[in-house]
Design a protein around this motif. Structure first.
Motif, PDB file in Angstrom:
ATOM      1  N   HIS A  11      -3.754  -3.177   5.979  1.00  0.00           N
ATOM      2  CA  HIS A  11      -2.937  -4.362   5.728  1.00  0.00           C
ATOM      3  C   HIS A  11      -2.837  -5.202   7.007  1.00  0.00           C
ATOM      4  N   GLY A  12      -3.173  -6.441   6.914  1.00  0.00           N
ATOM      5  CA  GLY A  12      -3.195  -7.194   8.042  1.00  0.00           C
ATOM      6  C   GLY A  12      -4.375  -7.815   8.477  1.00  0.00           C
ATOM      7  N   ILE A  13      -4.500  -8.353   9.546  1.00  0.00           N
ATOM      8  CA  ILE A  13      -5.670  -8.928  10.255  1.00  0.00           C
ATOM      9  C   ILE A  13      -6.061  -8.591  11.605  1.00  0.00           C
ATOM     10  N   MET A  15      -3.844   7.866  -2.912  1.00  0.00           N
ATOM     11  CA  MET A  15      -3.613   6.482  -1.974  1.00  0.00           C
ATOM     12  C   MET A  15      -3.811   5.173  -2.896  1.00  0.00           C
ATOM     13  N   ALA A  16      -2.895   4.027  -2.592  1.00  0.00           N
ATOM     14  CA  ALA A  16      -2.908   3.003  -3.694  1.00  0.00           C
ATOM     15  C   ALA A  16      -2.539   1.740  -2.944  1.00  0.00           C
ATOM     16  N   MET A  17      -3.159   0.815  -3.668  1.00  0.00           N
ATOM     17  CA  MET A  17      -3.179  -0.647  -2.830  1.00  0.00           C
ATOM     18  C   MET A  17      -3.167  -1.448  -4.028  1.00  0.00           C
ATOM     19  N   SER A  18      -2.297  -2.913  -3.913  1.00  0.00           N
ATOM     20  CA  SER A  18      -2.418  -3.679  -4.747  1.00  0.00           C
ATOM     21  C   SER A  18      -2.329  -5.218  -4.089  1.00  0.00           C
ATOM     22  N   HIS A  19      -2.933  -6.039  -4.684  1.00  0.00           N
ATOM     23  CA  HIS A  19      -3.202  -7.173  -4.055  1.00  0.00           C
ATOM     24  C   HIS A  19      -2.248  -8.265  -4.479  1.00  0.00           C
ATOM     25  N   GLU A  20      -1.215  -7.870  -5.359  1.00  0.00           N
ATOM     26  CA  GLU A  20      -0.124  -8.714  -5.821  1.00  0.00           C
ATOM     27  C   GLU A  20       0.659  -9.181  -4.842  1.00  0.00           C
ATOM     28  N   ASN A  21       0.932 -10.537  -4.861  1.00  0.00           N
ATOM     29  CA  ASN A  21       1.928 -11.024  -3.725  1.00  0.00           C
ATOM     30  C   ASN A  21       1.245 -11.167  -2.473  1.00  0.00           C
ATOM     31  N   GLU A  22       0.224 -10.920  -2.182  1.00  0.00           N
ATOM     32  CA  GLU A  22      -0.489 -10.801  -1.048  1.00  0.00           C
ATOM     33  C   GLU A  22      -0.507 -12.076  -0.133  1.00  0.00           C
ATOM     34  N   SER A  23      -0.133 -11.947   1.118  1.00  0.00           N
ATOM     35  CA  SER A  23      -0.008 -12.988   2.069  1.00  0.00           C
ATOM     36  C   SER A  23      -1.462 -13.464   2.697  1.00  0.00           C
ATOM     37  N   PRO A  24      -1.798 -14.478   2.550  1.00  0.00           N
ATOM     38  CA  PRO A  24      -3.170 -15.054   3.140  1.00  0.00           C
ATOM     39  C   PRO A  24      -3.098 -14.515   4.735  1.00  0.00           C
ATOM     40  N   LEU A  25      -2.192 -14.458   5.364  1.00  0.00           N
ATOM     41  CA  LEU A  25      -1.812 -14.109   6.838  1.00  0.00           C
ATOM     42  C   LEU A  25      -1.834 -12.760   6.986  1.00  0.00           C
ATOM     43  N   GLN A  26      -1.606 -12.129   6.026  1.00  0.00           N
ATOM     44  CA  GLN A  26      -1.605 -10.416   6.041  1.00  0.00           C
ATOM     45  C   GLN A  26      -2.278  -9.933   4.762  1.00  0.00           C
ATOM     46  N   PHE A  82       5.030   3.404  -8.525  1.00  0.00           N
ATOM     47  CA  PHE A  82       3.983   2.372  -8.190  1.00  0.00           C
ATOM     48  C   PHE A  82       3.306   1.897  -9.123  1.00  0.00           C
ATOM     49  N   ARG A  83       2.643   2.666 -10.092  1.00  0.00           N
ATOM     50  CA  ARG A  83       1.921   2.236 -11.191  1.00  0.00           C
ATOM     51  C   ARG A  83       3.080   1.062 -11.937  1.00  0.00           C
ATOM     52  N   SER A  84       4.012   1.636 -12.455  1.00  0.00           N
ATOM     53  CA  SER A  84       4.899   0.504 -13.221  1.00  0.00           C
ATOM     54  C   SER A  84       5.206  -0.689 -12.385  1.00  0.00           C
ATOM     55  N   LEU A  85       5.139  -0.641 -11.239  1.00  0.00           N
ATOM     56  CA  LEU A  85       5.486  -1.936 -10.464  1.00  0.00           C
ATOM     57  C   LEU A  85       4.118  -2.793 -10.135  1.00  0.00           C
ATOM     58  N   TRP A  86       2.999  -2.157 -10.058  1.00  0.00           N
ATOM     59  CA  TRP A  86       1.800  -2.962  -9.998  1.00  0.00           C
ATOM     60  C   TRP A  86       0.676  -2.026 -10.613  1.00  0.00           C
ATOM     61  N   PRO A  87       0.607  -2.651 -11.953  1.00  0.00           N
ATOM     62  CA  PRO A  87      -0.121  -1.835 -12.851  1.00  0.00           C
ATOM     63  C   PRO A  87      -1.798  -2.224 -12.490  1.00  0.00           C
ATOM     64  N   GLU A  88      -1.980  -3.290 -11.989  1.00  0.00           N
ATOM     65  CA  GLU A  88      -3.320  -3.524 -11.876  1.00  0.00           C
ATOM     66  C   GLU A  88      -3.896  -3.216 -10.290  1.00  0.00           C
ATOM     67  N   SER A  89      -3.215  -2.032  -9.688  1.00  0.00           N
ATOM     68  CA  SER A  89      -3.454  -1.921  -8.176  1.00  0.00           C
ATOM     69  C   SER A  89      -4.526  -0.934  -8.531  1.00  0.00           C
ATOM     70  N   THR A  90      -5.224  -0.733  -7.123  1.00  0.00           N
ATOM     71  CA  THR A  90      -6.299   0.267  -7.165  1.00  0.00           C
ATOM     72  C   THR A  90      -5.686   1.500  -6.637  1.00  0.00           C
ATOM     73  N   MET A 137       0.731  -1.253  -0.059  1.00  0.00           N
ATOM     74  CA  MET A 137       0.057   0.000   0.090  1.00  0.00           C
ATOM     75  C   MET A 137       0.907   1.248   0.079  1.00  0.00           C
ATOM     76  N   LEU A 138       0.307   2.368  -0.382  1.00  0.00           N
ATOM     77  CA  LEU A 138       0.869   3.605  -0.720  1.00  0.00           C
ATOM     78  C   LEU A 138       0.137   4.778  -0.440  1.00  0.00           C
ATOM     79  N   ALA A 139       0.548   5.846   0.372  1.00  0.00           N
ATOM     80  CA  ALA A 139      -0.215   6.882   0.327  1.00  0.00           C
ATOM     81  C   ALA A 139       0.866   8.082   0.282  1.00  0.00           C
ATOM     82  N   VAL A 140       0.482   9.180  -0.528  1.00  0.00           N
ATOM     83  CA  VAL A 140       1.315  10.353  -0.658  1.00  0.00           C
ATOM     84  C   VAL A 140       0.342  11.552  -0.415  1.00  0.00           C
TER      85      VAL A 140
END
Length: 266
Positions: free
Chosen positions: A80-82, A54-65, A36-44, A1-4
């Motif tokens: 991010h997390g649980i 603000m941006a967030m990607s589900h790529e490489n998302e852990s089921p534990l986090q 960020f967009r170049s690294l995770w083009p499918e991000s929200t 996730m990212l926020a600027v």
């Protein structure tokens, strides 16, 4: 996730710009968004006024986090997390069984903002689990960050070339964006179980020890130059007691008073 967020909103701690090395590597908000967009083009991506986002990607998302996001009543949240006590929190806030962690923290924020005469630590400390989240209230311009007590979910913050606040759970991304002007968002102090929150206009506070300052501690290299900054709760310095009673004066007033008293003592 990212926020600027631009300096007028984010108001990052001045200590983040103490390290002098690597300042030439600091990026602008536009450059950070492109990275960020170049690294995770499918991000929200939530594009907010004045180049904030603000941006967030589900790529490489852990089921534990896992990661979740929520937009409600012009309140934007990325989580991010649980939370391990989600059933209790859903019942407390009158939410359905399908409510995600992002929905829960948005509801908790609304309680802090609108309904309860409690200081923010009274409600945020009820969140149990491993997490980091960022909330932006577009109506009031209020920015709210938090991280769990043990720092089990990555969250770092830094300063862009124009003084904007940058927050991300990706250490590599934030170092590329901010050079040396970044630091871990504080989870606590040594072995103490303390969590921290940041509110623009109010600053950095411990929600487990709200009457203790959160200090910036500089790290120096072999030449005596400042090469980094960390933030820690000072359990040995207690602020003057702040009354916990009152009417529906909003939570920001309480937090501003805490910071004002802290600055008077420093």
């Amino acid at each position: 996730m990212l926020a600027v967020f631009e300096k007028a909103i984010g108001k990052p701690p001045e200590e983040l710009k103490l390290p002098k090395m690597g300042l030439e590597n600091m990026k602008s908000r536009q450059e950070i968004a492109e990275i960020f967009r170049s690294l995770w083009p499918e991000s929200t991506v939530y594009n907010l006024p004045n180049g904030n986002f603000m941006a967030m990607s589900h790529e490489n998302e852990s089921p534990l986090q896992p990661r979740s996001n929520m937009v409600k009543d012009d309140i934007f949240c990325i989580f991010h997390g649980i939370l391990v006590n989600t059933p209790d929190l859903r019942r407390h806030y009158g939410l359905s069984r399908q409510a995600t962690e992002a929905m829960i923290v948005v509801e908790a924020y609304k309680v802090l903002r609108d309904r309860a005469p409690y200081p923010p630590d009274q409600i945020i400390k009820d969140l149990e689990g491993k997490f980091a989240f960022i909330i932006f209230d577009a109506t009031s311009g209020r920015l709210f960050l938090a991280r769990d007590r043990e720092g089990r979910v990555e969250l770092e913050w830094g300063m862009a070339s124009d003084g904007s606040l940058v927050c991300s759970n990706d250490p590599n991304l934030i170092r590329e964006a901010c050079g040396k002007s970044c630091a871990p968002f504080p989870p606590g102090f040594r072995n103490a179980m303390t969590g921290c929150i940041f509110m623009n206009g109010s600053g950095l506070l411990s929600f487990d020890h709200p009457l203790h300052r959160v200090r910036a501690i500089v790290r120096e290299d072999d030449n005596g130059d400042i090469c980094g900054v960390i933030f820690q709760v000072d359990l040995y310095t207690r602020l003057p007691s702040i009354p916990r009673t009152g009417s529906a004066a909003n939570w920001a007033v309480w937090a501003d008073a805490a910071v004002a008293e802290s600055e008077q003592r420093s």
